[in-house]
Structure formats: structure tokens, C-alpha cells
Design an enzyme around this catalytic site. Structure first.
Site, PDB file in Angstrom:
ATOM      1  N   TRP A   1       0.956  -1.067   0.048  1.00  0.00           N
ATOM      2  CA  TRP A   1       0.019   0.215  -0.030  1.00  0.00           C
ATOM      3  C   TRP A   1       0.951   0.835  -0.338  1.00  0.00           C
ATOM      4  CZ3 TRP A   1      -4.250  -0.769   3.836  1.00  0.00           C
ATOM      5  CH2 TRP A   1      -5.246  -2.331   3.620  1.00  0.00           C
ATOM      6  N   LYS A   2       2.328   0.905   0.623  1.00  0.00           N
ATOM      7  CA  LYS A   2       3.321   2.243   0.396  1.00  0.00           C
ATOM      8  C   LYS A   2       2.547   3.269   1.505  1.00  0.00           C
ATOM      9  CE  LYS A   2       3.756   1.259  -4.849  1.00  0.00           C
ATOM     10  NZ  LYS A   2       5.060   1.527  -5.578  1.00  0.00           N
TER      11      LYS A   2
ATOM     12  N   HIS B   1      13.045  -2.901  -1.118  1.00  0.00           N
ATOM     13  CA  HIS B   1      11.414  -2.875  -2.256  1.00  0.00           C
ATOM     14  C   HIS B   1      12.249  -1.703  -3.125  1.00  0.00           C
ATOM     15  CE1 HIS B   1       8.664  -0.274  -3.875  1.00  0.00           C
ATOM     16  NE2 HIS B   1       8.086  -2.086  -4.380  1.00  0.00           N
TER      17      HIS B   1
ATOM     18  N   GLU C   1      11.906   1.615  -4.199  1.00  0.00           N
ATOM     19  CA  GLU C   1      11.822   2.940  -3.638  1.00  0.00           C
ATOM     20  C   GLU C   1      12.697   2.770  -2.478  1.00  0.00           C
ATOM     21  OE1 GLU C   1       7.568   3.212  -3.590  1.00  0.00           O
ATOM     22  OE2 GLU C   1       7.442   2.492  -5.404  1.00  0.00           O
TER      23      GLU C   1
ATOM     24  N   GLU D   1      11.058  -7.456  -9.915  1.00  0.00           N
ATOM     25  CA  GLU D   1      10.227  -5.949  -8.999  1.00  0.00           C
ATOM     26  C   GLU D   1      11.403  -5.480 -10.686  1.00  0.00           C
ATOM     27  OE1 GLU D   1       6.955  -5.401  -6.218  1.00  0.00           O
ATOM     28  OE2 GLU D   1       8.359  -4.281  -5.308  1.00  0.00           O
TER      29      GLU D   1
ATOM     30  N   GLY E   1       5.164   0.784 -10.938  1.00  0.00           N
ATOM     31  CA  GLY E   1       4.424   2.712 -10.867  1.00  0.00           C
ATOM     32  C   GLY E   1       3.735   2.728 -11.976  1.00  0.00           C
TER      33      GLY E   1
ATOM     34  N   SER F   1       3.488  -2.858 -11.942  1.00  0.00           N
ATOM     35  CA  SER F   1       2.015  -2.754 -12.959  1.00  0.00           C
ATOM     36  C   SER F   1       1.334  -3.763 -13.227  1.00  0.00           C
ATOM     37  CB  SER F   1       1.949  -2.380 -13.515  1.00  0.00           C
ATOM     38  OG  SER F   1       2.964  -0.688 -13.869  1.00  0.00           O
TER      39      SER F   1
ATOM     40  N   GLY G   1       1.010  -3.215  -5.880  1.00  0.00           N
ATOM     41  CA  GLY G   1       1.479  -1.624  -5.354  1.00  0.00           C
ATOM     42  C   GLY G   1      -0.415  -0.726  -6.134  1.00  0.00           C
TER      43      GLY G   1
HETATM   44  C1  PEP Z   1       5.334  -2.154  -6.321  1.00  0.00           C
HETATM   45  O1  PEP Z   1       5.132  -1.126  -5.106  1.00  0.00           O
HETATM   46  O2  PEP Z   1       5.584  -3.187  -5.771  1.00  0.00           O
HETATM   47  C2  PEP Z   1       5.149  -1.694  -7.071  1.00  0.00           C
HETATM   48  C3  PEP Z   1       5.073  -3.250  -8.210  1.00  0.00           C
HETATM   49  O3  PEP Z   1       3.691  -1.575  -7.666  1.00  0.00           O
HETATM   50  P1  PEP Z   1       2.911  -0.917  -9.040  1.00  0.00           P
HETATM   51  O4  PEP Z   1       2.204  -2.421  -8.685  1.00  0.00           O
HETATM   52  O5  PEP Z   1       2.456  -0.044  -8.546  1.00  0.00           O
HETATM   53  O6  PEP Z   1       4.251  -1.139  -9.975  1.00  0.00           O
END
Ligand code: PEP
Length: 249
Positions: free
Chosen positions: A10-11, A94, A96, A166, A172, A211, A232
Site C-alpha cells: 500500500w506504500k 523494495h 523505492e 520487480e 508504478g 504494474s 502496488g
Molecule cells: C510495488 O510497489 O511493489 C509495485 C509493484 O507497484 P505497482 O504495482 O504500482 O507497480
């Protein structure tokens, strides 16, 4: 046979009341879901999310942690604290965190080990940037990130861990890796673990993240080495997340 796991990151979204409402919605969808389900709310909502998820198949993860058990680390929380409030999992590495907060492979490895020392299941996130993919470095980068953890914690530790591939360029951005692109990296990850321990290589769950949407999930999850998703944006909408979970049969 590996049971699929669908995890929602959920960030930095959702207040506590919003988080509880979302857990309640996800619980309804989780009742008949073929997969394990995990949600990772912001730190402020962990206690409430654990309470809301109690008695349901929904597990709760933290999005981050510090590797020390306690100390003068302003703004941080430890694995012991996360365990204390009922988290079962924690995301480590992650992209980020790696990109925005300069987390190195070595730091991620310390977090991974600290999580396990407190009985938390780490979800180790790995993945290449667009520049690295375009430079044909994807497999090298992901290998390096994985080996940094394997080198210090050993292959046995992956018996109680999850790996999430990822690609940074897919997070995102609305750009999903194709099932074949993802499968290539997942197969490499599994082969690397299996080369050290065939049983653990066969058991470890490797999630795809970047995504993922209900419209792309089924095709991705049908690949032989993709064991679910780390989601995400689409995990913030209960109906979309439920459809992703339903597609993980
Ligand atoms: C994530 O934050 O791990 C992610 C995959 O985000 P999103 O699905 O929005 O790309």
C-alpha cells in the site's frame, strides 16, 4: 506444488480508518481465494490492520524495518517491534527503498537476517532499472542482489522467505514485464537457489511485481516460476485486488 501468494504493497497510502475498511473488503474477497493473501499497510496502520485481519486468511506485512533490535535510530522500527504487533512478513529491499533511501545490497541482507531472527518472513525484492535492462544487465543485477543475501544468510534461510522480482521500470509506470520477460528472470532466480539446495529451490515462492492488474495477472501467474504477485497501485482497490487474487488459481 507451490501455493500462490498475492501481496498488496500500500506504500504511503491509507489512513488507519481507510486501512481497516480496505482489510475488511479484502477479507470478503479472500474467503474463497485460491491463493495466500498478504497486505502491507503503512506503519501507522499495522496494529489496526492486524486486528482487522485477525481470524481471516489475510496476513499483514510491514513495508520496511531497521536491522537493529532497538537503539537510538530515530524514526525507525525493528523486527522485534513488528513481530510484537502481529506482523508475519516484512518487505526488504523494495526498489523505492533502494533508490530513494540509498539502501545497499549489504543493508538489505542485514535486514533480511534481522527479520528472520525475530521470526518474520522477509519478502526480498530484487529488480533491474530500465538502463540496466537496456544494457542487457538484468540477470547480472538480479543475481548480484540475490547473492548478497545468500552469501550472508545461506540458502537454508530461503526456506522461510519469499522473493519478489520487480523490474524497476515496471513499478508504478503502467508498463508490465511480459510473462516471458518475467519468467526468464524467475527461472534464473530459482535455478540459482536450486543450485545450492534443490529442495528449497523447488519450494521458494517467487512473486512478480510491476504494474500487475487484474487484466495481466492471470497470464503472468500461469508461468511456471511465477508464484503470485507483489501488487502496488492495484492493491489499493479491493475489487481489483480481489480479481487479481481470484486469477491466482
Ligand atoms: C510495488 O510497489 O511493489 C509495485 C509493484 O507497484 P505497482 O504495482 O504500482 O507497480
Amino acid at each position: 506444488m507451490r501455493k500462490k501468494l498475492i501481496a498488496g504493497n500500500w506504500k504511503m497510502y491509507k489512513t488507519t480508518s481507510e486501512a481497516v475498511a480496505l482489510v475488511e473488503e479484502i477479507k470478503k474477497g479472500a474467503a474463497g481465494a485460491p491463493s495466500d493473501i498478504l497486505v502491507a499497510p503503512p506503519a501507522t496502520s499495522l496494529v489496526a490492520a492486524v486486528a482487522a485481519a485477525k481470524g481471516s486468511p489475510v496476513a499483514v506485512a510491514s513495508q520496511n524495518m531497521h536491522f537493529e533490535k532497538e537503539g537510538a535510530f530515530t524514526g525507525e522500527v525493528s523486527a522485534a517491534m513488528l513481530k510484537d504487533v502481529g506482523c508475519r512478513y516484512v518487505l526488504v529491499g523494495h526498489s523505492e527503498r533502494r533508490q530513494l533511501y540509498g539502501e545497499s545490497d549489504a543493508l538489505v541482507a542485514r535486514k533480511f537476517m534481522a527479520a528472520q531472527s525475530q521470526g518474520l518472513l522477509p519478502v526480498l525484492c530484487v529488480g533491474e532499472t530500465l538502463e540496466e535492462r537496456e544494457g542487457n544487465q538484468t540477470l547480472d543485477v538480479v543475481s548480484r542482489q540475490l547473492e548478497a543475501v545468500l552469501a550472508v544468510s545461506g540458502v537454508a534461510s530461503f526456506g522461510t522467505a519469499v522473493i519478489a522480482y520487480e523490474p524497476v521500470w515496471a513499478i508504478g509506470t503502467g508498463r508490465t514485464a511480459s510473462p516471458e520477460q518475467a519468467q526468464e528472470v524467475h527461472a534464473m532466480i530459482r535455478a540459482k537457489v536450486a543450485g545450492l539446495d534443490a529442495t528449497i529451490g523447488g519450494l521458494v515462492r517467487i512473486l512478480y511485481g510491476g504494474s500487475v492488474k487484474a487484466s495481466s495477472a492471470q497470464e503472468l501467474f500461469a508461468m511456471p516460476d511465477i508464484d503470485g504477485g507483489l501488487v502496488g497501485g492495484a492493491s489499493l482497490k479491493a475489487d481489483e485486488f480481489a480479481r487479481i487474487c481470484a486469477g491466482a488459481g
